[in-house]
Design a protein around this motif. Structure first.
Motif, PDB file in Angstrom:
ATOM      1  N   LYS A  57       9.533  -5.203 -41.972  1.00  0.00           N
ATOM      2  CA  LYS A  57      10.209  -3.926 -41.734  1.00  0.00           C
ATOM      3  C   LYS A  57       9.455  -3.026 -40.774  1.00  0.00           C
ATOM      4  N   ILE A  59       6.228  -0.399 -39.584  1.00  0.00           N
ATOM      5  CA  ILE A  59       5.401   0.667 -40.142  1.00  0.00           C
ATOM      6  C   ILE A  59       6.237   1.928 -40.306  1.00  0.00           C
ATOM      7  N   GLU A  60       6.246   2.460 -41.519  1.00  0.00           N
ATOM      8  CA  GLU A  60       6.983   3.684 -41.806  1.00  0.00           C
ATOM      9  C   GLU A  60       6.053   4.897 -41.688  1.00  0.00           C
ATOM     10  N   GLN A  66      -0.848   4.701 -46.342  1.00  0.00           N
ATOM     11  CA  GLN A  66       0.464   4.068 -46.323  1.00  0.00           C
ATOM     12  C   GLN A  66       0.702   3.320 -45.014  1.00  0.00           C
ATOM     13  N   ILE A  67       0.281   3.918 -43.908  1.00  0.00           N
ATOM     14  CA  ILE A  67       0.426   3.263 -42.611  1.00  0.00           C
ATOM     15  C   ILE A  67      -0.407   1.984 -42.579  1.00  0.00           C
ATOM     16  N   ASP A  70       1.346  -0.627 -44.774  1.00  0.00           N
ATOM     17  CA  ASP A  70       2.528  -1.190 -44.104  1.00  0.00           C
ATOM     18  C   ASP A  70       2.115  -2.190 -43.030  1.00  0.00           C
ATOM     19  N   ALA A  74       3.030  -6.168 -43.145  1.00  0.00           N
ATOM     20  CA  ALA A  74       3.811  -6.798 -42.080  1.00  0.00           C
ATOM     21  C   ALA A  74       3.069  -7.989 -41.479  1.00  0.00           C
TER      22      ALA A  74
END
Length: 220
Positions: A57, A59-60, A66-67, A70, A74
């Motif tokens: 998905k 990186i949000e 959190q980054i 992600d 991935a």
């Protein structure tokens, strides 16, 4: 010695020496990836054909942790991509599959996964990183065929050594543990140096460099 793009080096050097409080330089204006942004596997005619795949998905927007999570998730999905398919799809099972097909599959998966993570005008570090993950993926495909099961290689965040966020993006200096498929003990420790663009660039990575830390040293 790490090679940092000339347009980024002065700001990064000053910040790493403590001369400023913002560690994120201005990344270049994002451009679409030049790789084929398709989910359809493209394989030679003598290889088993496969349905389209669902890439990671990406990186949000979020906190530094959190980054980082992600990004590692991935990369882990990319590293294991296709391993379940080559042991479960009838066309991929058995001795009749040409020897080059796993390498072709790893390259095709790389063309699907890389645009999810990388900016099209990123620096040269990402070419080396992409090549490394394609080779990891190929090794996992071979392991899956040999063991008869999909792989679960992964990387886990051990420490955020330095980080900063601004409207220009996110800078991360990470310590990462690497686990091979089926293992509960880390196969190695890596240091990651990452620059991620801002949300309006879809959080694409502009710079990503890794060095091994075989003795667990966490300092650059």
């Amino acid at each position: 010695m790490r090679r940092i793009p000339l347009m980024l080096a002065p700001g990064l050097l000053a910040c790493l020496l403590g001369a400023c409080t913002t560690l994120v330089p201005d990344p270049p204006e994002p451009e679409p990836s030049t790789e084929a942004n398709t989910r359809q596997l493209q394989l030679p005619g003598d290889c088993p054909q496969a349905d389209a795949v669902e890439p990671a998905k990406g990186i949000e927007p979020g906190t530094d942790a959190q980054i980082a999570a992600d990004l590692l998730a991935a990369v882990g999905q990319w590293s294991n991509a296709g391993s379940a398919m080559v042991v479960n799809e009838p066309a991929w099972i058995g001795p009749g599959v040409p020897g080059h097909c796993l390498a072709d599959l790893a390259e095709s998966l790389g063309r699907i996964y890389a645009p999810v993570l990388f900016a099209g005008n990123a620096d040269e570090t990402l070419a080396g990183f992409r090549a490394g993950i394609v080779q990891e993926n190929l090794a996992n495909l071979k392991t899956a065929r040999a063991e008869g099961r999909g792989t679960d290689a992964k990387r886990e965040l051990a420490l955020i050594q330095q980080s900063s966020q601004s409207e220009s993006g996110t800078f991360l200096n990470l310590v990462v543990r690497r686990f091979e498929s089926g293992s509960i003990q880390p196969a190695g420790v890596e240091e990651w140096f990452v620059i991620v663009g801002p949300p309006d660039s879809r959080n694409l990575v502009f710079h990503l460099e890794i060095k091994a830390s075989p003795h667990g040293s966490f300092s650059w």
